[in-house]
Design an enzyme around this catalytic site. Structure first.
Site, PDB file in Angstrom:
ATOM      1  N   TYR A 193      40.021  39.251  26.883  1.00  0.00           N
ATOM      2  CA  TYR A 193      39.617  39.652  28.298  1.00  0.00           C
ATOM      3  C   TYR A 193      38.158  40.140  28.348  1.00  0.00           C
ATOM      4  O   TYR A 193      37.494  39.614  28.838  1.00  0.00           O
ATOM      5  CB  TYR A 193      40.640  40.363  29.211  1.00  0.00           C
ATOM      6  CG  TYR A 193      39.929  40.804  30.376  1.00  0.00           C
ATOM      7  CD1 TYR A 193      39.620  39.996  31.522  1.00  0.00           C
ATOM      8  CD2 TYR A 193      39.396  42.396  30.437  1.00  0.00           C
ATOM      9  CE1 TYR A 193      38.951  40.483  32.785  1.00  0.00           C
ATOM     10  CE2 TYR A 193      38.817  42.851  31.491  1.00  0.00           C
ATOM     11  CZ  TYR A 193      38.665  41.789  32.573  1.00  0.00           C
ATOM     12  OH  TYR A 193      38.041  42.339  33.733  1.00  0.00           O
ATOM     13  N   ASP A 244      39.585  29.328  46.116  1.00  0.00           N
ATOM     14  CA  ASP A 244      40.609  30.103  45.136  1.00  0.00           C
ATOM     15  C   ASP A 244      41.943  29.181  44.963  1.00  0.00           C
ATOM     16  O   ASP A 244      42.119  28.003  45.472  1.00  0.00           O
ATOM     17  CB  ASP A 244      41.252  31.293  45.825  1.00  0.00           C
ATOM     18  CG  ASP A 244      41.805  32.174  44.980  1.00  0.00           C
ATOM     19  OD1 ASP A 244      42.616  31.901  44.157  1.00  0.00           O
ATOM     20  OD2 ASP A 244      41.335  33.447  45.035  1.00  0.00           O
ATOM     21  N   ASN A 272      36.594  51.640  37.578  1.00  0.00           N
ATOM     22  CA  ASN A 272      37.992  51.204  38.037  1.00  0.00           C
ATOM     23  C   ASN A 272      38.059  51.182  39.286  1.00  0.00           C
ATOM     24  O   ASN A 272      38.234  52.026  40.101  1.00  0.00           O
ATOM     25  CB  ASN A 272      38.873  52.308  37.340  1.00  0.00           C
ATOM     26  CG  ASN A 272      38.986  52.348  35.981  1.00  0.00           C
ATOM     27  OD1 ASN A 272      38.091  52.291  35.202  1.00  0.00           O
ATOM     28  ND2 ASN A 272      40.235  52.066  35.360  1.00  0.00           N
ATOM     29  N   ASN A 280      47.929  48.645  36.210  1.00  0.00           N
ATOM     30  CA  ASN A 280      47.108  49.709  36.562  1.00  0.00           C
ATOM     31  C   ASN A 280      47.824  50.733  37.244  1.00  0.00           C
ATOM     32  O   ASN A 280      48.817  50.772  37.761  1.00  0.00           O
ATOM     33  CB  ASN A 280      46.125  48.965  37.524  1.00  0.00           C
ATOM     34  CG  ASN A 280      45.217  47.879  36.761  1.00  0.00           C
ATOM     35  OD1 ASN A 280      45.349  46.719  37.134  1.00  0.00           O
ATOM     36  ND2 ASN A 280      44.341  48.265  35.924  1.00  0.00           N
ATOM     37  N   LEU A 281      46.866  51.956  37.083  1.00  0.00           N
ATOM     38  CA  LEU A 281      47.375  53.132  37.416  1.00  0.00           C
ATOM     39  C   LEU A 281      47.899  53.442  38.843  1.00  0.00           C
ATOM     40  O   LEU A 281      48.985  53.737  39.432  1.00  0.00           O
ATOM     41  CB  LEU A 281      46.580  54.262  37.022  1.00  0.00           C
ATOM     42  CG  LEU A 281      46.750  55.846  37.295  1.00  0.00           C
ATOM     43  CD1 LEU A 281      48.185  56.126  36.713  1.00  0.00           C
ATOM     44  CD2 LEU A 281      45.711  56.808  36.744  1.00  0.00           C
ATOM     45  N   ASP A 305      43.896  51.906  24.769  1.00  0.00           N
ATOM     46  CA  ASP A 305      43.248  52.734  25.635  1.00  0.00           C
ATOM     47  C   ASP A 305      42.044  53.597  25.271  1.00  0.00           C
ATOM     48  O   ASP A 305      42.129  54.232  24.012  1.00  0.00           O
ATOM     49  CB  ASP A 305      44.087  53.873  26.411  1.00  0.00           C
ATOM     50  CG  ASP A 305      44.833  53.311  27.794  1.00  0.00           C
ATOM     51  OD1 ASP A 305      44.332  52.310  28.126  1.00  0.00           O
ATOM     52  OD2 ASP A 305      45.922  53.958  27.988  1.00  0.00           O
ATOM     53  N   LYS A 348      34.281  38.528  29.306  1.00  0.00           N
ATOM     54  CA  LYS A 348      33.139  39.168  30.303  1.00  0.00           C
ATOM     55  C   LYS A 348      31.825  39.199  29.228  1.00  0.00           C
ATOM     56  O   LYS A 348      30.646  38.801  30.055  1.00  0.00           O
ATOM     57  CB  LYS A 348      33.666  40.453  30.670  1.00  0.00           C
ATOM     58  CG  LYS A 348      34.656  40.470  31.583  1.00  0.00           C
ATOM     59  CD  LYS A 348      34.380  39.853  32.976  1.00  0.00           C
ATOM     60  CE  LYS A 348      35.414  39.925  33.926  1.00  0.00           C
ATOM     61  NZ  LYS A 348      35.578  39.109  34.842  1.00  0.00           N
ATOM     62  N   SER A 364      32.671  43.762  33.897  1.00  0.00           N
ATOM     63  CA  SER A 364      33.626  45.117  33.970  1.00  0.00           C
ATOM     64  C   SER A 364      32.941  45.782  32.783  1.00  0.00           C
ATOM     65  O   SER A 364      32.289  45.608  31.848  1.00  0.00           O
ATOM     66  CB  SER A 364      34.956  44.393  33.330  1.00  0.00           C
ATOM     67  OG  SER A 364      35.637  45.531  32.690  1.00  0.00           O
ATOM     68  N   ASN A 404      46.572  33.704  41.294  1.00  0.00           N
ATOM     69  CA  ASN A 404      47.140  35.300  41.383  1.00  0.00           C
ATOM     70  C   ASN A 404      47.145  35.987  42.759  1.00  0.00           C
ATOM     71  O   ASN A 404      46.589  36.972  42.932  1.00  0.00           O
ATOM     72  CB  ASN A 404      46.204  36.163  40.397  1.00  0.00           C
ATOM     73  CG  ASN A 404      46.781  37.341  40.231  1.00  0.00           C
ATOM     74  OD1 ASN A 404      48.014  37.696  40.289  1.00  0.00           O
ATOM     75  ND2 ASN A 404      46.075  38.401  39.584  1.00  0.00           N
TER      76      ASN A 404
END
Ligand code: UDP
Length: 338
Positions: free
Chosen positions: A154, A32, A184, A204-205, A301, A158, A127, A36
């Site tokens: 993004y 890594d 998710n 994110n939620l 969304d 993918k 994803s 992040n």
């Protein structure tokens, strides 16, 4: 036991996968560049498994630095590629940052695995965003649903990386590829030693919910209650990160044991939950009151989608069945620790 390379090993999903791979008896080498994450994640992993994983601080876009990992660990047989930027909004503003980082690192990994690995089995962390907004009669989403045009740079990284792996598996006969498409991912390890570390205000939620419950944010905005869903809020398939991590172990097992050249799996629970259902499940599970209000829709969304995980259930012998209350409690425990 075989050695597995994890790129992005100290990230949210990478760290949980490191734990599950070691628990299953694999040797891990993690890399890594902490773009992040932090080195403290390595301490968290160590607290859970009782030993330090092998680790090198490397930027996977730097071929020469990355090559040194293969010189030091010539026994790498499989790799799981997590190292990538993942903020959808940022990718819209800075697409080149995303293409340069997410694609270059993956190209380097494929080349190094093909030329330097003891084996060349690659699992790519993809994803559900590759599918875009499916029509209602296409739900739940199966793996063969054609991609829609990418909704963000993004998502495009993918789609492109999946294509890179597919083309390379076709061309290089020692290379095997498995694509895992996540719905998710939420929650944290039950020990609360590792979890998600959102950078600044969470997009994110679930991190937004837990930070609001903890008093760090004043109020959660529920983005839209006028969608064509039973309660008007968006529907997603929320999968526990530990269940998700276990699927990676099964995918690596299968590649090493069966040598299947190419495989694609959707990883989800198979059940859709609305934003309001998730909020209420959090309040019920934790007993903590949550300040929320209905806000405008968030641009970009998708209204609703969830996985058909039947292929992963059957072929990997895996399912994501941790109850949502338990998952949300793990997220809350992690937030309190933070
Ligand atoms: N969401 C919300 N408030 C927030 C963050 C997210 O209502 O503060 C909603 C969002 O509109 C979506 C769902 O929660 O319907 C999941 O969003 P998230 O960003 O976690 O994941 P996504 O599905 O966009 O990848």
């Amino acid at each position: 036991m075989s050695r597995v390379l994890l790129t992005g090993a100290t990230g949210y999903i990478g760290s949980h996968v490191a734990v599950e791979l070691v628990n299953a008896g694999y040797d891990v080498i993690g890399v890594d560049n902490f773009s992040n994450s932090t080195p403290k994640v390595l301490d968290g992993i160590e607290k859970i498994i009782g030993k330090r994983i092998d680790f090198m601080e490397v930027d996977c876009t730097d071929y020469n630095a990355f090559e040194k990992v293969f010189e030091q660990y010539p026994d790498i047989e499989a790799a799981i590629h997590f190292a990538a930027y993942k903020a959808v909004g940022e990718s819209v503003a800075e697409p080149l940052k995303y293409f340069k980082n997410n694609l270059r690192s993956f190209e380097n990994l494929v080349e190094l695995m093909v030329t330097k690995g003891k084996g060349a089995n690659i699992v790519f962390s993809s994803s559900a965003t590759v599918y875009g907004q499916p029509a209602m009669d296409e739900l739940p989403i199966k793996e063969d649903l054609p991609f829609q045009p990418a909704s963000s740079p993004y998502a495009r990284t993918k789609q492109i990386a999946e294509g890179i792996l597919e083309d390379c598996v076709r061309a290089y006969t020692n290379l095997n590829g498995t694509i895992l498409r996540y719905f998710n991912p939420i929650g944290a390890h039950p020990s609360a030693h590792i979890g998600e570390l959102p950078n600044g205000v969470p997009n994110n939620l679930v991190p937004f919910i837990t930070q609001t419950a903890a008093g760090i944010r004043e109020c959660l905005s529920v983005f839209g209650n006028d969608y064509n869903t039973p309660d008007g809020s968006c529907i997603r398939d929320y999968i526990y990160v530990v269940d998700l991590a276990k699927a990676h172990v099964k995918a690596v097992d299968k590649m090493l044991q069966e040598g299947i050249r190419w495989n694609v799996f959707n990883l989800g629970t198979g059940k859709g939950l609305s934003v309001l259902e998730l909020v209420n499940a959090f309040i019920k599970a934790t007993g903590v009151n949550l300040n929320y209000r209905i806000a405008d829709r968030r641009p970009g969304d998708v209204e609703q989608y969830w996985a058909d995980p039947a292929k992963a259930n059957a072929e990997l012998g895996w399912s994501a069945d941790t109850p949502i209350e338990e998952v949300l409690l793990s997220a809350w425990k992690w937030q309190q620790k933070l």
